[in-house]
Design an enzyme around this catalytic site. Structure first.
Site, PDB file in Angstrom:
ATOM      1  N   GLU A  14     -15.078  -0.883  18.012  1.00 61.11           N
ATOM      2  CA  GLU A  14     -15.231  -0.008  16.834  1.00 61.11           C
ATOM      3  C   GLU A  14     -14.584   1.346  17.116  1.00 61.11           C
ATOM      4  O   GLU A  14     -13.951   1.941  16.236  1.00 61.11           O
ATOM      5  CB  GLU A  14     -16.695   0.149  16.444  1.00 61.11           C
ATOM      6  CG  GLU A  14     -17.346  -1.147  15.961  1.00 61.11           C
ATOM      7  CD  GLU A  14     -16.585  -1.845  14.836  1.00 61.11           C
ATOM      8  OE1 GLU A  14     -16.007  -1.156  13.976  1.00 61.11           O
ATOM      9  OE2 GLU A  14     -16.543  -3.084  14.834  1.00 61.11           O
ATOM     10  N   TRP A  51     -11.136   0.847  16.345  1.00 59.25           N
ATOM     11  CA  TRP A  51     -10.738   0.986  14.932  1.00 59.25           C
ATOM     12  C   TRP A  51     -10.455   2.459  14.607  1.00 59.25           C
ATOM     13  O   TRP A  51      -9.561   2.787  13.825  1.00 59.25           O
ATOM     14  CB  TRP A  51     -11.828   0.440  13.998  1.00 59.25           C
ATOM     15  CG  TRP A  51     -11.661  -1.040  13.769  1.00 59.25           C
ATOM     16  CD1 TRP A  51     -12.362  -2.038  14.390  1.00 59.25           C
ATOM     17  CD2 TRP A  51     -10.733  -1.689  12.881  1.00 59.25           C
ATOM     18  NE1 TRP A  51     -11.926  -3.262  13.930  1.00 59.25           N
ATOM     19  CE2 TRP A  51     -10.929  -3.078  12.997  1.00 59.25           C
ATOM     20  CE3 TRP A  51      -9.760  -1.234  11.995  1.00 59.25           C
ATOM     21  CZ2 TRP A  51     -10.192  -4.013  12.263  1.00 59.25           C
ATOM     22  CZ3 TRP A  51      -9.025  -2.163  11.256  1.00 59.25           C
ATOM     23  CH2 TRP A  51      -9.244  -3.535  11.399  1.00 59.25           C
ATOM     24  N   TRP A  98      -4.750   0.454 -12.478  1.00 58.96           N
ATOM     25  CA  TRP A  98      -6.081   1.039 -12.290  1.00 58.96           C
ATOM     26  C   TRP A  98      -6.660   1.477 -13.629  1.00 58.96           C
ATOM     27  O   TRP A  98      -5.937   1.885 -14.532  1.00 58.96           O
ATOM     28  CB  TRP A  98      -6.018   2.265 -11.361  1.00 58.96           C
ATOM     29  CG  TRP A  98      -5.402   1.994 -10.019  1.00 58.96           C
ATOM     30  CD1 TRP A  98      -4.203   2.484  -9.563  1.00 58.96           C
ATOM     31  CD2 TRP A  98      -5.918   1.171  -8.978  1.00 58.96           C
ATOM     32  NE1 TRP A  98      -3.954   2.018  -8.303  1.00 58.96           N
ATOM     33  CE2 TRP A  98      -4.988   1.213  -7.913  1.00 58.96           C
ATOM     34  CE3 TRP A  98      -7.074   0.406  -8.834  1.00 58.96           C
ATOM     35  CZ2 TRP A  98      -5.176   0.514  -6.720  1.00 58.96           C
ATOM     36  CZ3 TRP A  98      -7.269  -0.285  -7.650  1.00 58.96           C
ATOM     37  CH2 TRP A  98      -6.328  -0.229  -6.612  1.00 58.96           C
ATOM     38  N   ASN A 139     -21.861   1.215   7.454  1.00 55.04           N
ATOM     39  CA  ASN A 139     -20.493   0.693   7.330  1.00 55.04           C
ATOM     40  C   ASN A 139     -20.394  -0.499   6.380  1.00 55.04           C
ATOM     41  O   ASN A 139     -19.504  -0.564   5.537  1.00 55.04           O
ATOM     42  CB  ASN A 139     -19.959   0.299   8.709  1.00 55.04           C
ATOM     43  CG  ASN A 139     -18.562  -0.279   8.617  1.00 55.04           C
ATOM     44  OD1 ASN A 139     -17.638   0.383   8.145  1.00 55.04           O
ATOM     45  ND2 ASN A 139     -18.399  -1.526   9.018  1.00 55.04           N
ATOM     46  N   TRP A 179      -8.543   3.454  -5.608  1.00 54.87           N
ATOM     47  CA  TRP A 179      -9.251   3.711  -4.345  1.00 54.87           C
ATOM     48  C   TRP A 179      -9.242   5.198  -3.977  1.00 54.87           C
ATOM     49  O   TRP A 179     -10.146   5.691  -3.300  1.00 54.87           O
ATOM     50  CB  TRP A 179      -8.655   2.880  -3.201  1.00 54.87           C
ATOM     51  CG  TRP A 179      -7.206   3.165  -2.896  1.00 54.87           C
ATOM     52  CD1 TRP A 179      -6.107   2.569  -3.447  1.00 54.87           C
ATOM     53  CD2 TRP A 179      -6.677   4.140  -1.969  1.00 54.87           C
ATOM     54  NE1 TRP A 179      -4.938   3.092  -2.932  1.00 54.87           N
ATOM     55  CE2 TRP A 179      -5.258   4.052  -2.024  1.00 54.87           C
ATOM     56  CE3 TRP A 179      -7.247   5.052  -1.102  1.00 54.87           C
ATOM     57  CZ2 TRP A 179      -4.420   4.862  -1.244  1.00 54.87           C
ATOM     58  CZ3 TRP A 179      -6.420   5.859  -0.317  1.00 54.87           C
ATOM     59  CH2 TRP A 179      -5.029   5.762  -0.405  1.00 54.87           C
ATOM     60  N   TRP A 210     -10.428   3.115   3.267  1.00 57.67           N
ATOM     61  CA  TRP A 210     -10.300   2.886   1.818  1.00 57.67           C
ATOM     62  C   TRP A 210      -9.113   1.983   1.524  1.00 57.67           C
ATOM     63  O   TRP A 210      -9.183   1.098   0.676  1.00 57.67           O
ATOM     64  CB  TRP A 210     -10.218   4.203   1.056  1.00 57.67           C
ATOM     65  CG  TRP A 210     -11.595   4.672   0.683  1.00 57.67           C
ATOM     66  CD1 TRP A 210     -12.335   5.630   1.327  1.00 57.67           C
ATOM     67  CD2 TRP A 210     -12.422   4.172  -0.380  1.00 57.67           C
ATOM     68  NE1 TRP A 210     -13.564   5.752   0.723  1.00 57.67           N
ATOM     69  CE2 TRP A 210     -13.642   4.877  -0.326  1.00 57.67           C
ATOM     70  CE3 TRP A 210     -12.245   3.212  -1.368  1.00 57.67           C
ATOM     71  CZ2 TRP A 210     -14.688   4.639  -1.228  1.00 57.67           C
ATOM     72  CZ3 TRP A 210     -13.283   2.963  -2.275  1.00 57.67           C
ATOM     73  CH2 TRP A 210     -14.486   3.676  -2.194  1.00 57.67           C
TER      74      TRP A 210
END
Ligand code: FAD
Length: 467
Positions: A274, A277, A305, A340, A358, A381
């Site tokens: 993690e 990431w 969108w 998360n 987004w 995102w």
């Protein structure tokens, strides 16, 4: 050797494992620690509301730690280049030291500053204080940047291990004359009217000491169950180190070395990945300008969108009629943090069920998260929206009801954040529409998930055909 060394604190509000500070101490000159609230250099992003609250307390904690070793924190507000020039005119500055940040506008500003200091015969040095690996150190076989996490992390794990953390200084030499400083309260970083920060005060203690306690508590009590528990929002199984990392109150190297000194286990590997990431997000931020503004996959710029402020408002306030989504949004609003898994579910709901861009979600998280981070927020995102590097494919659309039943089987998480539904027993809490509650108690569903899913998939097919 005359003059002073300026140590410019940025998102590294700590004394332990602070390479810029260590280098300034080694240079042997008096040290002036400074923090500049720079909201004027073009392109830099101002901290959001929750981050401003955290920043206030983190700066206060850093100032107290500096005072304990004979120093203090100078606070100034304005474009960093102008402020540093002003200070250099007021006192004799021979050296400028900082730890790197990685977004382009800051990098360009820093490069100009370095040139400037050097052209006046001074020293300007920058260091890696915020990452395990510099983004340019980890390369693919052909020497380029990675776009997929797994090989990126494999390359990191086979690289030279991160350096051991450096101890904090025990005393800092003070200058004969301190430059002028603002008062922290003058900056108005804490909300006043209204004061919405009660939930933040209740849940968090900013500062380096609290960050170290947070790591110790996690390794002692929660690491064992991390692998199994990290996807269950009611389990409290994750470290909650993210705001401490975002403000640099603890270095990733310290986390890495403290964690790897515990017993090796699958849970430890998962936890380290993690952190991986986070490294990957910074790798992307460094190699791709405008991570928060442009879709990593350009075809998505043509996605149709929906621009509907009322629908966006319902999502922001946790009034979509889907309990897990609403619980997550209320956790975020109250505490400045969201689990998360729930970030992934609420994000998917915004982008796919509601078809809202987004970037609107990214901006809301930027404003409300205490851990708002330029790399992690934007990259995550884009991942959720399907337009990022190594992203979840767009057609994988979370079903908010199935996700709720899987990740919150007894409804404890929802019960905590939606008190108006707390009387519904067990998993029934996830289907309040069966309980026939008045709309004034809890809203009906803003969209039908099955229909919304078909709409999103049709839009995606249209995008594929057009590109
Ligand atoms: P732990 O599980 O204990 O992990 C330890 C550390 O690893 C975290 O503190 C974090 O620095 C890093 N980490 C964990 N998961 C991720 C991940 N998926 N991506 C990148 N780094 C990770 N994280 C932020 O720090 N700031 C953000 O602004 C942010 N925005 C996000 C937005 C969305 C839509 C999503 C889906 C995720 C976002 N994340 C963000 C990633 C992740 O949700 C948080 O890092 C994590 O929930 C923090 O909790 P923790 O410290 O208990 O994590």
């Amino acid at each position: 050797m005359g003059g002073v060394s300026l140590v410019w604190f940025r998102n590294d509000l700590r004394l332990t494992d602070h390479p810029a500070l260590t280098a300034a101490v080694a240079a042997g000159r008096p040290i002036v620690p400074i923090y500049i609230l720079d909201e004027e250099t073009p392109g830099l992003r101002s901290p959001g509301g929750a981050s401003r609250w955290w920043l206030h307390h983190s700066l206060a904690a850093l100032d107290a730690s500096l005072k304990a070793i004979g120093s203090r924190l100078i606070l100034r507000r304005g474009p960093a280049e102008r402020i540093i020039k002003e200070i250099a005119e007021a006192i004799d500055v021979s050296g400028l030291y900082w730890n790197r940040t990685y977004d382009r506008p800051a990098r360009e500003r820093d490069a100009r500053l370095k040139e400037n200091v050097k052209s006046r015969g001074g020293t300007a040095e920058s260091f890696n204080g915020n990452l395990l690996f510099e983004p340019w150190e980890i390369k693919t076989g052909t020497g380029g940047p990675f776009q997929v996490f797994t090989p990126f992390w494999r390359a990191c794990r086979s690289a030279r291990p991160p350096m051991a953390p450096q101890p904090p200084p025990t005393k800092l030499p003070a200058p004969r004359k301190w430059p002028a400083s603002d008062a922290l309260d003058q900056w108005g970083l804490r909300p006043a009217k209204p004061d919405w920060a009660g939930g933040l005060r209740e849940g968090w203690t900013p500062g380096e000491a609290a960050a170290a306690d947070c790591l110790d508590r996690f390794l002692d009590r929660r690491l064992e169950s991390y692998r199994a528990g990290r996807d269950m929002p009611s389990a409290d199984a994750t470290s909650r180190l993210s705001p401490h990392l975002a403000f640099g109150e603890i270095s990733p190297r310290r986390i890495w070395h403290t964690a790897t000194a515990t017993r090796a286990s699958a849970a430890l590997d998962k936890f380290l990945s993690e952190l991986g990431w986070r490294e990957f997000s910074y790798h992307l931020l460094f190699h791709h300008d405008e991570l928060a503004r442009r879709c990593f996959r350009p075809a998505f710029e043509n996605f149709p969108w929906v621009n509907d402020p009322q629908v966006l408002d319902a999502w922001q306030r946790g009034r979509t009629g889907y309990p897990l989504v609403d619980a997550g949004m209320r956790e975020l609003w109250t505490t400045g943090w969201m689990h998360n898994r729930v970030r992934m579910i609420t994000g998917s709901f915004l982008v796919k069920d509601l078809m809202i861009d987004w970037r609107a979600g990214e901006r809301w998280f930027w404003d409300t998260l205490v851990d708002a981070d330029p790399a992690n927020n934007a990259a995550s995102w884009q991942w959720v929206a399907g337009c990022g590097a190594d992203a979840a494919p767009f057609f994988r659309i979370f079903n908010p009801l199935l996700q709720a039943e899987k990740t919150d089987p007894d409804g404890d998480y929802v019960r905590r954040w939606l008190p108006e539904l707390a009387h519904l027993p067990g998993a029934k809490i996830h289907r309040p529409w069966l309980a026939d509650l008045p709309g004034s108690v809890y809203p009906s569903r803003i969209v039908d998930h099955a229909a919304a899913r078909s709409r999103a998939l049709a839009a995606f097919q249209g995008l594929k055909k057009a590109s």
